[in-house]
Write a protein that holds these residues in place. Structure first.
Motif, PDB file in Angstrom:
ATOM      1  N   VAL A  75       0.866  -1.175   0.000  1.00 31.26           N
ATOM      2  CA  VAL A  75       0.000   0.000   0.000  1.00 31.26           C
ATOM      3  C   VAL A  75       0.902   1.224   0.000  1.00 31.26           C
ATOM      4  CG1 VAL A  75      -1.748   1.326   1.254  1.00 31.26           C
ATOM      5  CG2 VAL A  75      -1.881  -1.180   1.188  1.00 31.26           C
ATOM      6  N   ALA A  76       0.648   2.161  -0.903  1.00 33.17           N
ATOM      7  CA  ALA A  76       1.475   3.358  -1.021  1.00 33.17           C
ATOM      8  C   ALA A  76       0.638   4.612  -0.810  1.00 33.17           C
ATOM      9  CB  ALA A  76       2.144   3.415  -2.389  1.00 33.17           C
ATOM     10  N   GLN A  77       1.210   5.561  -0.116  1.00 32.88           N
ATOM     11  CA  GLN A  77       0.599   6.878   0.015  1.00 32.88           C
ATOM     12  C   GLN A  77       0.943   7.677  -1.232  1.00 32.88           C
ATOM     13  OE1 GLN A  77      -1.172   7.709   2.888  1.00 32.88           O
ATOM     14  NE2 GLN A  77      -1.892   9.541   1.828  1.00 32.88           N
ATOM     15  N   ASP A  78      -0.044   8.362  -1.797  1.00 30.55           N
ATOM     16  CA  ASP A  78       0.172   9.137  -3.017  1.00 30.55           C
ATOM     17  C   ASP A  78      -0.466  10.514  -2.856  1.00 30.55           C
ATOM     18  OD1 ASP A  78       1.120   8.682  -6.008  1.00 30.55           O
ATOM     19  OD2 ASP A  78      -0.753   9.824  -6.116  1.00 30.55           O
ATOM     20  N   SER A  79       0.096  11.491  -3.533  1.00 31.77           N
ATOM     21  CA  SER A  79      -0.432  12.857  -3.419  1.00 31.77           C
ATOM     22  C   SER A  79      -1.841  12.988  -3.989  1.00 31.77           C
ATOM     23  CB  SER A  79       0.493  13.833  -4.148  1.00 31.77           C
ATOM     24  OG  SER A  79       0.430  13.626  -5.553  1.00 31.77           O
ATOM     25  N   GLY A  80      -2.194  12.086  -4.921  1.00 28.54           N
ATOM     26  CA  GLY A  80      -3.479  12.212  -5.585  1.00 28.54           C
ATOM     27  C   GLY A  80      -3.507  13.283  -6.654  1.00 28.54           C
ATOM     28  N   LEU A  81      -2.337  13.879  -6.923  1.00 29.91           N
ATOM     29  CA  LEU A  81      -2.248  14.937  -7.932  1.00 29.91           C
ATOM     30  C   LEU A  81      -1.834  14.350  -9.277  1.00 29.91           C
ATOM     31  CD1 LEU A  81      -0.377  17.664  -5.845  1.00 29.91           C
ATOM     32  CD2 LEU A  81      -2.841  17.507  -6.304  1.00 29.91           C
ATOM     33  N   PRO A  82      -2.296  14.942 -10.372  1.00 30.84           N
ATOM     34  CA  PRO A  82      -1.859  14.466 -11.690  1.00 30.84           C
ATOM     35  C   PRO A  82      -0.415  14.833 -11.969  1.00 30.84           C
ATOM     36  CG  PRO A  82      -3.224  16.427 -11.914  1.00 30.84           C
ATOM     37  CD  PRO A  82      -3.268  16.040 -10.456  1.00 30.84           C
ATOM     38  N   ASP A  83       0.148  14.233 -13.016  1.00 31.56           N
ATOM     39  CA  ASP A  83       1.514  14.548 -13.432  1.00 31.56           C
ATOM     40  C   ASP A  83       1.679  16.056 -13.617  1.00 31.56           C
ATOM     41  OD1 ASP A  83       1.990  11.776 -13.643  1.00 31.56           O
ATOM     42  OD2 ASP A  83       1.205  11.768 -15.691  1.00 31.56           O
TER      43      ASP A  83
END
Length: 269
Positions: A75-83
């Motif tokens: 499980v990875a935490q991600d910013s949720g922002l597009p490239d």
């Protein structure tokens, strides 16, 4: 945002077969992991990791005769922002590039710059430079190749894809990487997880994804000729010159791939 990802790959081997696997998250993403990265083998076998010359985590095993299933999950935490898009990023002169970027100007197994150099300069040599030049190359590759999973080929080079006008995500990336290198923009091939987060249905079958990075304004930036739009939730596994350097599994002996499944989902609870 949290993303649950992993894969299950099954091989049938007629004899003990050494393998090199690249199925772990890239070391740059390890700080984003929530809990450990799980890797298991059925039947259980010894394995060990090392870091290759491109900074990727590789796993060495000897697959036993018979059936072996390789499973990973994390499980990875991600910013949720597009490239990120940086339209003013500038291209460096070759003489000003850092030494470590020069290898990404050279031809490689699937990026046959010697065959596409004249084409690249004719099409992109007199237009904008920097970010706009890379985007023009992405637009061209995206429109020139028709995606067809049934016509995937492990031996298709960038020049082949350009001529045949068909391929899968690795072919889009190889063509764009090659054209960038031809016009003196360092470009490296990337592979990893990319789900359908933020995209409208219908969704296709999940697979590993290929994209690429270019060196502009002193940093590496993400581009994706297959999708040709900013996407959410990329999880890098490996970078290299082309698909040879980042193969999910390199096998040193005959074997049959008998099962393959990839999962990338947003955690909603």
């Amino acid at each position: 945002m949290r993303i649950s990802a992993g894969c299950q790959i099954t091989y049938d081997c007629p004899q003990p077969t050494p393998m090199m696997l690249m199925v772990s998250p890239h070391p740059s993403r390890l700080p984003d992991l929530v809990g450990p990265h799980q890797m298991s083998f059925d039947p259980p076998i010894p394995h060990r990791d090392y870091v290759d010359g491109f900074g990727n985590t590789c796993t060495r095993i000897v697959a036993p005769a018979g059936r072996l299933t390789i499973s990973t999950s994390f499980v990875a935490q991600d910013s949720g922002l597009p490239d990120t898009i940086l339209p003013h990023a500038q291209q460096h002169r070759v003489e000003d590039l850092p030494d470590e970027a020069l290898v990404y100007l050279l031809g490689s197994r699937y990026c046959d710059t010697d065959k596409l150099g004249d084409t690249a300069w004719a099409m992109f040599g007199n237009g904008p430079t920097g970010w706009a030049r890379v985007q023009a190359i992405c637009d061209y590759a995206h429109n020139h190749i028709t995606f067809d999973y049934q016509r995937a080929s492990s031996t298709r080079s960038a020049a082949d894809a350009h001529r045949e006008q068909v391929g899968v995500c690795r072919d889009f990336a190889h063509l764009a990487v090659t054209l960038c290198r031809c016009v003196n923009i360092p470009a490296r091939y990337c592979t990893g997880y990319l789900g359908d987060i933020g995209m409208p249905p219908p969704y296709g079958p999940m697979d590993f994804a290929a994209w690429f990075e270019v060196y502009l304004d002193g940093a590496w930036h993400t581009f994706d000729a297959r999708n040709n739009m900013p996407r959410i939730g990329r999880i890098l596994m490996a970078r290299g010159r082309d698909a040879t350097d980042v193969a999910i599994a390199t096998t040193f002996g005959p074997c049959t791939l008998s099962g393959f499944n990839v999962v990338t989902d947003e955690v909603t609870t």
